[in-house]
Every structure is written in structure tokens, then in C-alpha cells.
Design an enzyme around this catalytic site. Structure first.
Site, mmCIF file in Angstrom:
data_model
loop_
_atom_site.group_PDB
_atom_site.id
_atom_site.type_symbol
_atom_site.label_atom_id
_atom_site.label_comp_id
_atom_site.label_asym_id
_atom_site.label_seq_id
_atom_site.Cartn_x
_atom_site.Cartn_y
_atom_site.Cartn_z
ATOM 1 C CB SER A 7 -1.002 -0.052 1.080
ATOM 2 O OG SER A 7 -1.394 1.337 1.398
ATOM 3 C CG MET A 36 -8.477 7.456 1.437
ATOM 4 S SD MET A 36 -7.598 7.800 2.949
ATOM 5 C CE MET A 36 -6.955 6.174 3.042
ATOM 6 C CG HIS A 65 -9.272 -0.172 -0.650
ATOM 7 N ND1 HIS A 65 -8.490 -0.231 0.664
ATOM 8 C CD2 HIS A 65 -10.520 -0.130 -0.086
ATOM 9 C CE1 HIS A 65 -9.494 -0.341 1.628
ATOM 10 N NE2 HIS A 65 -10.623 -0.253 1.066
ATOM 11 C CG MET A 67 -11.374 3.345 1.603
ATOM 12 S SD MET A 67 -9.803 3.222 2.536
ATOM 13 C CE MET A 67 -8.442 3.349 1.205
ATOM 14 C CG MET A 136 -11.662 -2.221 5.422
ATOM 15 S SD MET A 136 -10.032 -1.608 4.556
ATOM 16 C CE MET A 136 -9.311 -0.700 5.817
ATOM 17 C CG ASP A 172 -6.244 -2.393 3.558
ATOM 18 O OD1 ASP A 172 -5.314 -2.396 4.045
ATOM 19 O OD2 ASP A 172 -6.801 -1.949 2.728
HETATM 20 C C1 DX5 Z 1 -6.228 1.961 5.439
HETATM 21 C C2 DX5 Z 1 -5.872 1.801 4.026
HETATM 22 C C3 DX5 Z 1 -4.616 0.696 3.999
HETATM 23 C C4 DX5 Z 1 -3.488 1.429 4.618
HETATM 24 C C5 DX5 Z 1 -2.922 0.306 5.439
HETATM 25 O O1 DX5 Z 1 -7.434 2.825 5.070
HETATM 26 O O2 DX5 Z 1 -6.949 0.969 3.189
HETATM 27 O O3 DX5 Z 1 -4.515 0.209 2.960
HETATM 28 O O4 DX5 Z 1 -2.571 1.696 3.947
HETATM 29 O O5 DX5 Z 1 -1.841 0.701 6.221
HETATM 30 P P1 DX5 Z 1 -1.046 -0.120 7.217
HETATM 31 O O6 DX5 Z 1 -0.694 -1.190 6.467
HETATM 32 O O7 DX5 Z 1 0.212 0.944 7.572
HETATM 33 O O8 DX5 Z 1 -2.102 -0.557 8.480
HETATM 34 ZN ZN ZN Z 2 -6.413 -0.266 1.373
#
Ligand code: DX5
Ligand code: ZN
Length: 216
Positions: A7, A36, A65, A67, A136, A172
């Protein structure tokens, strides 16, 4: 075979192209792109234009992904930007079945994500559409959070159903060397990791060790 999705939310945004090249060289299977909108999640990241600008830096699949609220109208833009997969949130789609059909029509791999508080039943009626179920393991919006243990029970419940249908399960959020064994044990096929990779001094051993966490 465990898939490692790096990510880039945790990457150095001033050097994003070089960061993508670096995780490619370090052995990441997919590049995970967290989009996002500041509405569905309380944060902004980047959109299709930034993704397009990264496309020629790697041949690895772009795992997007989304969001964002009501992603339907944006899907074509992400496909055009070079994404191989799009994961939408069940909580963000009023007509989830329609949106998943729209993802399929773009030619991208079809994924659906569930927030920690969203029960398994929310995806029961759309399983026929899916290539990927993203559980998640933190509340979405930010990197660097700690995995919420109850989410792995959800992975465990979904695993037999997913296996039977050939759907991959991704986890994730908060995936580290400490949490990856439990996530894999629960049935995850794809480990999405941001800080655990980009926070490491050297990306290759970080990716290698995450991959090696599968218990024999
Ligand atoms: C959070 C994202 C993740 C994030 C994970 O909303 O969907 O993909 O980058 O980050 P880490 O691995 O640092 O928890
Ligand atoms: Zn993600």
C-alpha cells in the site's frame, strides 16, 4: 500462495514513482492504491490522475481500493488509469449489485470491502459477482493503525465460502510480522501492507518476511 500487496499510502509521496519502482524490485506482487474522498473516510489521498502517472513505473497489477461514496461514476476513470482490480466498499454503495456489475464491465477484477463493523451477511447476496473480498482489519482512512482482532474472526467465517467459490480474501490494515501469521491462519490470501513495508529500512526483506509468515 500468499500475495503481498504494497500500500503506497505509507510511501514517500514526494517520490511516489521511485517508491513504486522500489517495491516492485523488492518483490511486491500487487501495488495497492488507497483512494479516499474525505466523505466515506475522514481523509484524502489521491485519485486517478496520480495512479495514471505511476502506471509506466511497474508491470505489477494495480489493486485499487476505493474508499469513496458511490464509486460507480468513477470506475471507468480508474480502469483507464491502468488499474487491474477495483475494490468498492459495501457501505458506500446504495446499489451494490449494480456497482459490482459496473466494475465487471470495465474489465477490472471485482472486489468488495467490509469495514470492521460490517457483518458477513452484507456480502452474502453478491458473492456471485466477486473475485476478491477485502476484510478491513482496521477502520479505513489511515495507515499505521493496530489490527482489530475481531476482524480475523470474520476472515475465518468467510474463508470456506470464499474458497468454495474461488474468491480471494484480502486483509487490510495493521498487517505486520506480528499479525500476519494469525491473518493467514484465519484464511487470508492477500496481505495488504503499508507501514510494514514502507516503514522498513529495506523493502525486500520486509516483503520476504511477510510472505514467510504462513504457518506450515
Ligand atoms: C487504510 C488503507 C490501508 C492502509 C494500510 O484505510 O486501506 O491500505 O494503507 O496501512 P497499514 O499497513 O500501515 O496499516
Ligand atoms: Zn487499502
Amino acid at each position: 500462495m500468499t500475495i503481498i500487496a504494497a500500500s503506497i499510502l505509507a510511501a514517500d509521496f514526494a517520490r511516489l514513482g521511485a517508491e513504486v519502482e522500489a517495491v516492485d524490485r523488492a518483490g511486491a506482487d500487487w501495488i495497492h492504491l488507497d483512494v479516499m474522498d474525505g466523505h466515506f473516510v475522514p481523509n484524502h489521498s489521491f485519485g486517478a490522475a496520480v495512479i495514471r502517472s505511476l502506471r509506466d513505473r511497474t508491470a505489477r497489477p494495480f489493486d485499487c481500493h476505493l474508499m469513496i461514496e458511490e464509486p460507480g461514476p468513477w470506475l471507468a476513470a480508474f480502469a483507464d488509469a491502468g488499474c487491474q482490480g477495483a475494490t468498492v466498499h459495501v457501505e458506500a454503495c446504495r446499489h451494490l449489485d449494480r456497482v459490482l456489475q459496473q466494475v465487471r464491465e470495465t474489465g477490472m477484477r471485482v472486489g468488495v470491502a467490509l469495514n470492521p463493523a460490517t457483518p458477513v451477511a452484507a456480502v452474502e447476496e453478491v458473492l456471485d459477482h466477486l473475485d476478491l473480498l477485502l476484510v478491513m482489519t482496521v477502520n479505513p482512512g489511515f495507515g499505521g493503525q493496530s489490527l482489530i482482532p475481531s476482524t480475523l474472526r470474520k476472515v475465518r467465517r468467510l474463508a470456506p465460502v470464499a474458497r468454495e467459490r474461488g474468491i480471494a480474501i484480502a486483509v487490510d490494515g495493521g498487517i505486520t510480522l506480528a499479525t500476519a501469521p494469525d491473518a493467514l491462519d484465519a484464511g487470508a490470501d492477500v496481505l495488504v501492507a503499508g507501514s510494514a513495508i514502507f516503514g522498513a529500512e529495506d523493502y525486500a526483506p520486509a516483503i520476504r518476511s511477510l510472505r514467510a509468515q504462513a504457518r506450515a
